[in-house]
Motif scaffolding. Structure first.
Motif: not given
Length: 116
Positions: A45-49, A77-83, A85-86, A104-108
């Motif tokens: 969900r964080s990818l779209f917020m 969480l570390l796997a997501a950070r490597r991608r 997404w965090i 979460f960096p969020g969507r631009d």
């Protein structure tokens, strides 16, 4: 030595906690499967917020010791950070209990201008 305002000192020391979060995911009563699914959904969900900070609360070890969700959730969480997404993650400060503070960096939300 340079003096910092309290909020900057806390950020440098990694003491961002529940009071600094935009949302809290409470997994203190969750089992491993529920925690895995909840964190996965949070990441998706964080990818779209827009950018936001989330505190993830976990149960402390049982009396006498034992397994917690700290490592499995941390690996996720570390796997997501490597991608990418965090943007940032750190353990919660001791006064907030066991868990993580995640940004979460969020969507631009800016609009791209074309050169056509």
């Amino acid at each position: 030595m340079t003096d910092f305002e309290g909020v900057h000192t806390g950020a440098l020391l990694g003491s961002l906690g529940i009071s600094n979060a935009d949302a809290v995911l409470d997994l203190r009563e969750a089992d491993a499967a529920q925690a895995d699914a909840s964190v996965k959904e949070l990441i998706e969900r964080s990818l779209f917020m827009p950018r936001r900070a989330v505190a993830i609360r976990l149960s402390p070890p049982p009396e006498g010791g034992g397994e917690t969700l700290f490592l499995p959730v941390g690996r996720q969480l570390l796997a997501a950070r490597r991608r990418g997404w965090i943007a940032r993650m750190s353990p919660l400060p001791a006064h907030d209990g066991l868990g993580y503070f995640v940004v979460f960096p969020g969507r631009d939300t800016g609009t791209a201008e074309s050169n056509d």
